[in-house]
Scaffold this motif. Structure first.
Motif, short mmCIF file in Angstrom:
data_model
loop_
_atom_site.label_atom_id
_atom_site.label_comp_id
_atom_site.label_asym_id
_atom_site.label_seq_id
_atom_site.Cartn_x
_atom_site.Cartn_y
_atom_site.Cartn_z
N SER A 291 11.90 31.61 -27.09
CA SER A 291 10.69 32.81 -26.23
C SER A 291 9.89 32.45 -25.18
N PHE A 292 9.35 31.64 -24.64
CA PHE A 292 8.65 31.14 -23.99
C PHE A 292 9.10 30.72 -23.08
N GLY A 293 10.15 30.82 -22.34
CA GLY A 293 11.38 30.09 -21.69
C GLY A 293 11.54 28.36 -21.29
N LEU A 294 11.32 27.92 -23.20
CA LEU A 294 11.30 26.61 -22.97
C LEU A 294 12.45 25.83 -23.39
N ASP A 295 13.25 25.00 -23.43
CA ASP A 295 14.12 24.27 -23.86
C ASP A 295 13.49 23.43 -25.33
N PRO A 296 13.84 23.14 -26.32
CA PRO A 296 13.25 22.12 -27.05
C PRO A 296 13.16 20.76 -26.52
N ALA A 297 14.00 20.82 -25.79
CA ALA A 297 14.46 19.44 -25.34
C ALA A 297 13.20 18.68 -24.79
N GLN A 298 13.10 20.03 -23.42
CA GLN A 298 11.77 19.60 -23.02
C GLN A 298 10.16 19.53 -23.70
N LEU A 299 10.00 19.49 -24.91
CA LEU A 299 9.31 19.25 -25.79
C LEU A 299 8.94 18.25 -26.75
N GLN A 300 10.08 16.85 -26.08
CA GLN A 300 10.60 15.66 -26.30
C GLN A 300 9.59 14.84 -25.56
N VAL A 301 8.92 13.82 -26.17
CA VAL A 301 8.45 12.73 -25.40
C VAL A 301 9.71 12.28 -24.23
N VAL A 302 9.29 12.38 -23.15
CA VAL A 302 10.11 11.44 -22.24
C VAL A 302 10.08 9.91 -22.14
N VAL A 303 11.16 9.49 -22.21
CA VAL A 303 11.15 8.31 -22.30
C VAL A 303 12.71 7.16 -21.44
N ILE A 304 11.64 6.81 -20.73
CA ILE A 304 12.79 6.09 -19.66
C ILE A 304 13.27 4.10 -19.62
N ALA A 305 14.06 3.99 -19.98
CA ALA A 305 14.91 3.12 -20.73
C ALA A 305 16.24 2.99 -20.17
N PRO A 306 16.43 1.58 -20.44
CA PRO A 306 18.06 1.07 -19.86
C PRO A 306 19.17 1.82 -20.06
N GLN A 307 19.97 2.47 -19.17
CA GLN A 307 21.37 2.12 -20.26
C GLN A 307 22.20 1.56 -20.32
N GLU B 88 23.42 -2.24 -19.36
CA GLU B 88 22.80 -3.03 -18.10
C GLU B 88 23.06 -1.80 -16.89
N GLN B 89 23.01 -0.58 -16.88
CA GLN B 89 21.97 -0.05 -16.05
C GLN B 89 20.59 0.00 -15.96
N ASP B 90 20.08 -0.12 -14.59
CA ASP B 90 18.52 -0.23 -14.98
C ASP B 90 18.11 1.98 -14.29
N VAL B 91 17.46 2.17 -15.13
CA VAL B 91 16.68 3.66 -14.60
C VAL B 91 15.38 4.16 -14.81
N ILE B 92 15.31 4.75 -13.71
CA ILE B 92 13.63 5.12 -13.38
C ILE B 92 14.06 6.68 -13.78
N GLY B 93 12.43 7.33 -13.57
CA GLY B 93 12.59 8.61 -13.87
C GLY B 93 12.20 9.29 -12.45
N ILE B 94 12.54 9.91 -11.99
CA ILE B 94 12.54 10.60 -10.71
C ILE B 94 11.65 12.12 -11.66
N VAL B 95 10.43 12.42 -10.59
CA VAL B 95 9.57 13.76 -11.00
C VAL B 95 9.64 14.02 -10.06
N THR B 96 9.74 15.75 -10.54
CA THR B 96 9.12 16.76 -9.83
C THR B 96 8.20 17.65 -10.42
N ALA B 97 7.56 17.87 -9.59
CA ALA B 97 6.19 18.80 -9.97
C ALA B 97 7.43 19.85 -9.90
N LEU B 98 6.08 21.07 -10.51
CA LEU B 98 6.39 22.28 -10.52
C LEU B 98 5.50 23.26 -10.25
#
Length: 281
Positions: free
Chosen positions: A182-198, A200-210
């Motif tokens: 109702s506020f234009g948000l997906d419930p998944a956006q209200l979960q804590v963001v966790v950066i973790a390997p997938q 054997e693949q290393d992972v980083i988080g690329i951030v985009t400011a709105l």
């Protein structure tokens, strides 16, 4: 009917009325609840844009009732019970203010000041210049607070706390259809963001400011402070290895890994793709 009988009936009626008034004036506020007081009658009235009364006007009062047996004389006052805001583990709470000044034109979120604390003091928020709309800090996992249910709404993936004052949202609330979308948000956006390997693949988080000032012409990503430090090092004759080390480093400590959006903007953060990625965690 004798005069004594009439007097007795009148006295009984008065006693009954007093009992009704007293019973209706007592409210039991549960251990994880607040009582929202609505003053039905008063000489002063609220302005059209003011949903909460701070000086005894008719309407929803700024002072909440805390847990326990509370007395508010009926029918001058009515009391509604609301749960404390609770943010479970692994989730965040987005705060939407329904009191305060208007957002500046073009702004998507409200300026945060330390005086606002965790939004549990509505009077401090208004007195210190709080603005309506989405607030920049989010409530972290484990939060349990008595937040004013008309002054603020709090959005979590599975619950919406507070009482909306806009017509559209009020209708959705009455139909039990009010949720994050109702506020234009997906419930998944209200979960804590966790950066973790997938695997054997290393992972980083690329951030985009709105939100933020636009990037400088020619830039494809925002780096706090721009590249003035790199230019100074080049002018001073620094070795290429030193310059590369500075460029590969990050300034995430200046804004707690993008978790403090106000500090990010105050430090010169710009809208769009960010230079510094998020690492494991």
């Amino acid at each position: 009917m004798t005069g004594l009988a009439i007097i007795g009936i009148a006295a009984a009626a008065v006693v009954l009325l007093l009992v009704i008034v007293i019973l209706k004036s007592i409210t039991l506020i549960g251990p994880a609840q607040v009582g929202l007081v609505n003053k039905r009658f008063a000489r002063k009235r609220l302005g059209d844009d003011d949903p909460v009364a701070f000086h005894g006007e008719a309407g929803y009062q700024s002072q909440l009732l805390m847990p326990g047996l509370r007395f508010k004389i009926w029918p001058v006052f009515s009391v509604s019970r609301f749960p404390w805001v609770q943010v479970p583990a692994g989730e965040i709470g987005v705060v939407v203010a329904q009191v305060g000044g208007a957002l500046p034109i073009g702004a998507k979120s409200a300026v945060y000041k330390p005086e606002f604390g965790n939004f549990a003091d509505i009077e401090s928020f208004v007195v210190n210049g709080g603005q309506k709309g989405v607030q920049r800090p989010v409530l972290p996992p484990g939060t349990l607070l008595p937040i004013h249910p008309v002054g603020f709404m709090v959005l979590t993936p599975h619950n919406i706390y507070g009482q909306p004052i806009s017509t559209d949202l009020s209708v959705a609330a009455r139909r039990n259809q009010l949720n994050a979308t109702s506020f234009g948000l997906d419930p998944a956006q209200l979960q804590v963001v966790v950066i973790a390997p997938q695997g054997e693949q290393d992972v980083i988080g690329i951030v985009t400011a709105l939100e933020g000032e636009p990037l400088d012409r020619g830039d494809i990503a925002s780096r706090l402070g721009g590249f003035a430090d790199v230019a100074d090092m080049e002018e001073a004759g620094a070795a290429d290895a030193e310059i590369i080390e500075i460029l590969l480093g990050n300034k995430n400590g200046d804004h707690n890994n993008y978790q403090d959006f106000q500090r990010f903007l105050d430090a010169g953060g710009r809208i769009g793709l960010q230079h510094d990625p998020l690492l494991y965690g």
